[in-house]
Design a protein around this motif. Structure first.
Motif, PDB file in Angstrom:
ATOM      1  N   ARG A  66     -12.411 -22.595  -9.531  1.00  0.00           N
ATOM      2  CA  ARG A  66     -11.413 -21.625 -10.010  1.00  0.00           C
ATOM      3  C   ARG A  66     -10.636 -21.035  -8.834  1.00  0.00           C
ATOM      4  O   ARG A  66      -9.486 -20.663  -8.981  1.00  0.00           O
ATOM      5  N   TYR A  67     -11.279 -20.938  -7.679  1.00  0.00           N
ATOM      6  CA  TYR A  67     -10.676 -20.332  -6.495  1.00  0.00           C
ATOM      7  C   TYR A  67      -9.855 -21.364  -5.720  1.00  0.00           C
ATOM      8  O   TYR A  67      -9.946 -22.563  -5.967  1.00  0.00           O
ATOM      9  N   THR A  68      -9.068 -20.868  -4.779  1.00  0.00           N
ATOM     10  CA  THR A  68      -8.308 -21.755  -3.900  1.00  0.00           C
ATOM     11  C   THR A  68      -9.265 -22.379  -2.886  1.00  0.00           C
ATOM     12  O   THR A  68      -9.998 -21.668  -2.204  1.00  0.00           O
ATOM     13  N   LEU A  69      -9.263 -23.686  -2.826  1.00  0.00           N
ATOM     14  CA  LEU A  69     -10.125 -24.425  -1.906  1.00  0.00           C
ATOM     15  C   LEU A  69      -9.252 -25.220  -0.949  1.00  0.00           C
ATOM     16  O   LEU A  69      -8.411 -26.011  -1.369  1.00  0.00           O
ATOM     17  N   THR A  70      -9.468 -24.989   0.333  1.00  0.00           N
ATOM     18  CA  THR A  70      -8.778 -25.747   1.378  1.00  0.00           C
ATOM     19  C   THR A  70      -9.820 -26.591   2.088  1.00  0.00           C
ATOM     20  O   THR A  70     -10.866 -26.080   2.491  1.00  0.00           O
ATOM     21  N   ILE A  71      -9.547 -27.866   2.222  1.00  0.00           N
ATOM     22  CA  ILE A  71     -10.465 -28.785   2.894  1.00  0.00           C
ATOM     23  C   ILE A  71      -9.789 -29.293   4.157  1.00  0.00           C
ATOM     24  O   ILE A  71      -8.658 -29.793   4.108  1.00  0.00           O
ATOM     25  N   VAL A  72     -10.483 -29.127   5.264  1.00  0.00           N
ATOM     26  CA  VAL A  72      -9.965 -29.578   6.557  1.00  0.00           C
ATOM     27  C   VAL A  72     -10.997 -30.549   7.124  1.00  0.00           C
ATOM     28  O   VAL A  72     -12.184 -30.227   7.183  1.00  0.00           O
ATOM     29  N   GLU A  73     -10.563 -31.719   7.520  1.00  0.00           N
ATOM     30  CA  GLU A  73     -11.466 -32.691   8.137  1.00  0.00           C
ATOM     31  C   GLU A  73     -11.152 -32.793   9.625  1.00  0.00           C
ATOM     32  O   GLU A  73      -9.987 -32.917  10.006  1.00  0.00           O
ATOM     33  N   ILE A  74     -12.214 -32.711  10.434  1.00  0.00           N
ATOM     34  CA  ILE A  74     -12.062 -32.861  11.882  1.00  0.00           C
ATOM     35  C   ILE A  74     -13.102 -33.858  12.377  1.00  0.00           C
ATOM     36  O   ILE A  74     -14.129 -34.056  11.726  1.00  0.00           O
ATOM     37  N   PRO A  75     -12.841 -34.516  13.510  1.00  0.00           N
ATOM     38  CA  PRO A  75     -13.871 -35.380  14.095  1.00  0.00           C
ATOM     39  C   PRO A  75     -15.056 -34.519  14.525  1.00  0.00           C
ATOM     40  O   PRO A  75     -14.892 -33.324  14.792  1.00  0.00           O
ATOM     41  N   LYS A  76     -16.234 -35.100  14.602  1.00  0.00           N
ATOM     42  CA  LYS A  76     -17.444 -34.362  14.972  1.00  0.00           C
ATOM     43  C   LYS A  76     -17.194 -33.569  16.249  1.00  0.00           C
ATOM     44  O   LYS A  76     -16.930 -34.129  17.292  1.00  0.00           O
ATOM     45  N   SER A  77     -17.228 -32.238  16.108  1.00  0.00           N
ATOM     46  CA  SER A  77     -16.900 -31.361  17.228  1.00  0.00           C
ATOM     47  C   SER A  77     -17.883 -30.220  17.409  1.00  0.00           C
ATOM     48  O   SER A  77     -17.787 -29.486  18.382  1.00  0.00           O
ATOM     49  N   GLY A  78     -18.767 -30.006  16.458  1.00  0.00           N
ATOM     50  CA  GLY A  78     -19.745 -28.927  16.556  1.00  0.00           C
ATOM     51  C   GLY A  78     -19.359 -27.713  15.729  1.00  0.00           C
ATOM     52  O   GLY A  78     -18.215 -27.560  15.302  1.00  0.00           O
ATOM     53  N   GLY A  79     -20.339 -26.853  15.515  1.00  0.00           N
ATOM     54  CA  GLY A  79     -20.166 -25.691  14.660  1.00  0.00           C
ATOM     55  C   GLY A  79     -19.079 -24.731  15.107  1.00  0.00           C
ATOM     56  O   GLY A  79     -18.318 -24.213  14.291  1.00  0.00           O
ATOM     57  N   SER A  80     -18.997 -24.475  16.400  1.00  0.00           N
ATOM     58  CA  SER A  80     -17.980 -23.539  16.899  1.00  0.00           C
ATOM     59  C   SER A  80     -16.572 -24.039  16.608  1.00  0.00           C
ATOM     60  O   SER A  80     -15.716 -23.270  16.168  1.00  0.00           O
ATOM     61  N   ALA A  81     -16.337 -25.308  16.831  1.00  0.00           N
ATOM     62  CA  ALA A  81     -15.012 -25.881  16.551  1.00  0.00           C
ATOM     63  C   ALA A  81     -14.714 -25.806  15.061  1.00  0.00           C
ATOM     64  O   ALA A  81     -13.582 -25.507  14.665  1.00  0.00           O
ATOM     65  N   GLY A  82     -15.714 -26.057  14.230  1.00  0.00           N
ATOM     66  CA  GLY A  82     -15.522 -25.962  12.786  1.00  0.00           C
ATOM     67  C   GLY A  82     -15.179 -24.552  12.348  1.00  0.00           C
ATOM     68  O   GLY A  82     -14.263 -24.328  11.556  1.00  0.00           O
ATOM     69  N   ARG A  83     -15.901 -23.574  12.872  1.00  0.00           N
ATOM     70  CA  ARG A  83     -15.615 -22.174  12.536  1.00  0.00           C
ATOM     71  C   ARG A  83     -14.230 -21.768  13.008  1.00  0.00           C
ATOM     72  O   ARG A  83     -13.471 -21.115  12.272  1.00  0.00           O
ATOM     73  N   ASN A  84     -13.882 -22.133  14.240  1.00  0.00           N
ATOM     74  CA  ASN A  84     -12.561 -21.774  14.771  1.00  0.00           C
ATOM     75  C   ASN A  84     -11.438 -22.439  13.986  1.00  0.00           C
ATOM     76  O   ASN A  84     -10.408 -21.813  13.709  1.00  0.00           O
ATOM     77  N   THR A  85     -11.628 -23.695  13.621  1.00  0.00           N
ATOM     78  CA  THR A  85     -10.617 -24.409  12.832  1.00  0.00           C
ATOM     79  C   THR A  85     -10.445 -23.740  11.476  1.00  0.00           C
ATOM     80  O   THR A  85      -9.325 -23.522  11.015  1.00  0.00           O
ATOM     81  N   GLY A  86     -11.568 -23.400  10.837  1.00  0.00           N
ATOM     82  CA  GLY A  86     -11.503 -22.739   9.536  1.00  0.00           C
ATOM     83  C   GLY A  86     -10.846 -21.375   9.619  1.00  0.00           C
ATOM     84  O   GLY A  86     -10.021 -21.014   8.768  1.00  0.00           O
ATOM     85  N   ALA A  87     -11.191 -20.602  10.638  1.00  0.00           N
ATOM     86  CA  ALA A  87     -10.586 -19.276  10.807  1.00  0.00           C
ATOM     87  C   ALA A  87      -9.079 -19.377  11.013  1.00  0.00           C
ATOM     88  O   ALA A  87      -8.316 -18.552  10.509  1.00  0.00           O
ATOM     89  N   ALA A  88      -8.644 -20.403  11.734  1.00  0.00           N
ATOM     90  CA  ALA A  88      -7.217 -20.582  11.970  1.00  0.00           C
ATOM     91  C   ALA A  88      -6.464 -20.929  10.687  1.00  0.00           C
ATOM     92  O   ALA A  88      -5.288 -20.589  10.545  1.00  0.00           O
ATOM     93  N   ARG A  89      -7.133 -21.585   9.752  1.00  0.00           N
ATOM     94  CA  ARG A  89      -6.500 -21.987   8.480  1.00  0.00           C
ATOM     95  C   ARG A  89      -6.613 -20.918   7.408  1.00  0.00           C
ATOM     96  O   ARG A  89      -5.939 -20.982   6.391  1.00  0.00           O
ATOM     97  N   ALA A  90      -7.506 -19.948   7.594  1.00  0.00           N
ATOM     98  CA  ALA A  90      -7.754 -18.920   6.581  1.00  0.00           C
ATOM     99  C   ALA A  90      -6.532 -18.019   6.404  1.00  0.00           C
ATOM    100  O   ALA A  90      -5.855 -17.678   7.369  1.00  0.00           O
ATOM    101  N   ALA A  91      -6.284 -17.623   5.161  1.00  0.00           N
ATOM    102  CA  ALA A  91      -5.135 -16.776   4.848  1.00  0.00           C
ATOM    103  C   ALA A  91      -5.546 -15.370   4.420  1.00  0.00           C
ATOM    104  O   ALA A  91      -4.685 -14.506   4.235  1.00  0.00           O
ATOM    105  N   GLY A  92      -6.833 -15.133   4.251  1.00  0.00           N
ATOM    106  CA  GLY A  92      -7.302 -13.835   3.771  1.00  0.00           C
ATOM    107  C   GLY A  92      -7.196 -12.735   4.807  1.00  0.00           C
ATOM    108  O   GLY A  92      -7.154 -12.976   6.006  1.00  0.00           O
ATOM    109  N   ARG A  93      -7.155 -11.491   4.308  1.00  0.00           N
ATOM    110  CA  ARG A  93      -7.106 -10.336   5.194  1.00  0.00           C
ATOM    111  C   ARG A  93      -8.423 -10.167   5.917  1.00  0.00           C
ATOM    112  O   ARG A  93      -8.482  -9.765   7.070  1.00  0.00           O
ATOM    113  N   VAL A  94      -9.527 -10.475   5.249  1.00  0.00           N
ATOM    114  CA  VAL A  94     -10.878 -10.357   5.835  1.00  0.00           C
ATOM    115  C   VAL A  94     -11.476 -11.740   5.926  1.00  0.00           C
ATOM    116  O   VAL A  94     -11.373 -12.531   5.013  1.00  0.00           O
TER     117      VAL A  94
END
Length: 94
Positions: A66-94
């Motif tokens: 029901r919610y907006t789902l954004t899927i981002v695929e990256i080459p294996k880079s580790g948890g920090s890269a995944g979190r940073n990539t997701g944060a950069a794509r996030a549109a929410g205030r929090v």
């Protein structure tokens, strides 16, 4: 400028989920997020697939949340890269 003028359009909250080869856990997590009492337009979910080789791609292709789902695929880079990539794509205030 008023407080209303400072507000960004989009969801209040972004949930960022970096994942690597945890399709079963991811499935349960996404289903739980779909059952939240918050209105679907109040939050978004950003899943960052960090080079997964399991059934993650099939799972994400099959779900219809029901919610907006954004899927981002990256080459294996580790948890920090995944979190940073997701944060950069996030549109929410929090």
């Amino acid at each position: 400028m008023s407080a209303e003028g400072d507000r960004r359009a989009g969801p209040e909250l972004s949930v960022v989920i970096p994942t690597y080869n945890r399709s079963q856990l991811l499935s349960r997590c996404l289903e739980s997020l779909d059952r939240q009492t918050a209105a679907p337009e109040e939050y978004e979910v950003v899943v960052v697939v960090d080079g997964s080789t399991d059934a993650t791609a099939e799972l994400l292709a099959a779900i219809e949340p029901r919610y907006t789902l954004t899927i981002v695929e990256i080459p294996k880079s580790g948890g920090s890269a995944g979190r940073n990539t997701g944060a950069a794509r996030a549109a929410g205030r929090v």
